[in-house]
Design a protein around this motif. Structure first.
Motif, short mmCIF file in Angstrom:
data_model
loop_
_atom_site.label_atom_id
_atom_site.label_comp_id
_atom_site.label_asym_id
_atom_site.label_seq_id
_atom_site.Cartn_x
_atom_site.Cartn_y
_atom_site.Cartn_z
N ILE A 212 0.85 -1.19 0.00
CA ILE A 212 0.00 0.00 0.00
C ILE A 212 0.88 1.23 0.00
CG2 ILE A 212 -1.77 1.29 1.25
CD1 ILE A 212 -2.66 -1.44 2.44
N VAL A 229 -8.24 5.81 -5.01
CA VAL A 229 -7.30 4.70 -4.89
C VAL A 229 -7.02 4.15 -6.29
CG1 VAL A 229 -6.71 2.59 -3.64
CG2 VAL A 229 -8.45 4.12 -2.70
N TYR A 230 -5.75 3.84 -6.54
CA TYR A 230 -5.31 3.38 -7.85
C TYR A 230 -4.72 1.97 -7.75
CZ TYR A 230 -5.81 8.24 -9.27
OH TYR A 230 -6.32 9.48 -9.54
N ALA A 285 -8.36 -1.96 -3.62
CA ALA A 285 -8.53 -0.53 -3.83
C ALA A 285 -9.94 -0.08 -3.45
CB ALA A 285 -8.23 -0.17 -5.29
N GLY A 289 -10.84 2.37 -0.27
CA GLY A 289 -11.47 3.65 -0.55
C GLY A 289 -12.75 3.86 0.23
N TYR A 300 -15.75 9.43 -1.33
CA TYR A 300 -15.01 8.41 -2.07
C TYR A 300 -15.19 8.68 -3.55
CZ TYR A 300 -13.85 3.83 -4.06
OH TYR A 300 -13.32 2.82 -4.82
N SER A 303 -12.05 4.13 -7.52
CA SER A 303 -10.77 3.45 -7.73
C SER A 303 -10.53 3.35 -9.23
CB SER A 303 -10.77 2.06 -7.08
OG SER A 303 -11.80 1.26 -7.63
N VAL A 319 -1.76 -1.29 -4.20
CA VAL A 319 -2.53 -0.10 -4.55
C VAL A 319 -1.76 1.15 -4.15
CG1 VAL A 319 -4.76 -1.26 -4.28
CG2 VAL A 319 -3.77 -0.04 -2.34
N VAL A 321 -2.95 4.78 -2.63
CA VAL A 321 -4.12 5.45 -2.07
C VAL A 321 -3.82 6.93 -1.86
CG1 VAL A 321 -3.47 4.68 0.26
CG2 VAL A 321 -5.79 5.49 -0.16
N LEU A 348 -7.84 3.13 6.93
CA LEU A 348 -7.00 2.19 6.20
C LEU A 348 -6.92 0.85 6.91
CD1 LEU A 348 -4.13 4.62 5.14
CD2 LEU A 348 -5.94 3.70 3.68
#
Length: 363
Positions: A212, A229-230, A285, A289, A300, A303, A319, A321, A348
């Motif tokens: 992360i 989030v990716y 993700a 999120g 949110y 993602s 991910v 974030v 998280l």
């Protein structure tokens, strides 16, 4: 009517194919089969165990397995049968047993043991086998050292390091092992490409279970707030591409690293093991999120797949974030507060625990 009953019979097997059990000293895979006429072939090469069952169908399925022997199991329907890919963590011994009434194949996978020297007659009793290892989470506080990241109402490198230390404390209280890519205000290399490469290299499935990377977002108009989030994949949205370039170093460097990373994303489309990991990353993700948004009250925003250099070689769910927008007048000021950063860490934590508990790892 008899044909319909047979179809339902096969479908009931497909839903539970396979069943996975983690036991002390071995991992058991149980494949329920519809009839004695189902043949199978088993091959083991390096860290991959492949089974092909001919003559029946099963639904596609992905399962990460938290055991010393097995990392993941993937069921892939194919023409003429079903292929099962078992990704191994180490060299294993395979014991296969075909059972009847009901028809099933049982595989017991145990670690290969080195030959021990003869024990003296006065040797103490053998100890119990160790328990399966705890999940290991790798936290990556973005930027650091000569690279401050975004600078607005907060400095990104300072906020994410503080959040990472708070999250580390919370995870360790839950019995989860935590590692950091950096534990102080320092870069891993003054060269941005090398810095990101070193972080990416740590996301190795032989050492960690989750990766992360923690960041603070920014937007040119300073009017946007919320959580994003990716996960690794081909970015399509121009706004996401711009964000990816920024996280890949910005400017011409960010564009070059993004182009370089695209070739890795394209290879994922033909690598079924990588595809399974990408799906788990997307699930992680989305979970992070939503939980982070619930804990902080920040919207949110979703993602997104992105050609992120730091995620390109991750062999575990990984991910990046964005915990909030540091240049937003309200959210940026909140990110300066210790109490708000604690909420971020709690969100998280909730996302990680939910991901681990809801079928992401076999227990």
């Amino acid at each position: 009517m008899r044909w319909l009953w047979s179809l339902c019979f096969l479908w009931s097997f497909a839903l539970a194919f396979p069943r996975v059990g983690v036991h002390e000293g071995f991992t058991r895979l149980v494949f329920d089969l519809p009839s004695a006429g189902v043949a199978y072939r088993l091959d083991q090469e390096g860290g991959l165990l492949t089974l092909f069952f001919s003559g029946f169908r099963a639904e596609a399925r992905d399962l990460l397995v938290n055991s010393p022997e097995v990392a993941s199991v993937q069921v892939v329907p194919e023409k003429g049968g079903v292929r099962v890919l078992v990704r191994l963590k180490a060299l294993v011994e395979v014991k296969a047993q075909r059972c009847t009434d009901p028809e099933r194949l049982v595989l017991d996978l145990s670690l290969k043991k080195a030959k021990d020297p003869p024990l003296p007659s006065s040797s103490p009793p053998a100890r119990r086998a160790p328990k399966p290892p705890k999940p290991v989470v790798l936290l990556d506080p973005g930027h650091g050292g000569i690279d401050p990241g975004m600078v607005g109402y907060v400095v990104e490198k300072e906020v994410v390091l503080d959040v990472a230390h708070r999250l580390k404390r919370l995870l360790e209280a839950e019995g989860i092992e935590v590692r950091l890519t950096r534990d102080r205000d320092a870069h891993l290399s003054p060269d941005k490409r090398e810095d990101l490469s070193r972080r990416a290299a740590m996301a190795d499935s032989s050492r960690v279970n989750l990766f992360i990377s923690i960041h603070v977002n920014a937007f040119p108009t300073r009017t946007v707030r919320g959580v994003e989030v990716y996960f690794f994949g081909r970015a399509q949205d121009p706004r996401v591409v711009a964000q990816v370039i920024r996280e890949n170093g910005g400017g011409e460097l960010g564009k070059r690293l993004t182009e370089e990373t695209k070739s890795v994303a394209e290879r994922i489309l033909s690598d079924i093991v990588a595809q399974a990991n990408q799906r788990y990353s997307q699930r992680l993700a989305e979970t992070l999120g939503r939980k982070l948004s619930q804990a902080t009250g920040s919207p949110y925003r979703g993602s997104f797949p992105g050609d992120l250099f730091v995620l390109r070689y991750a062999k575990v769910p990984a991910v990046l974030v964005e915990i909030g927008f540091g240049d937003h007048p309200a959210e940026g000021r909140r990110l300066r507060e210790a109490s708000y950063r604690e909420k971020v860490a709690q969100g998280l934590l909730s996302g990680i625990l939910s991901f681990l508990a809801n079928g992401a790892f076999a227990r």
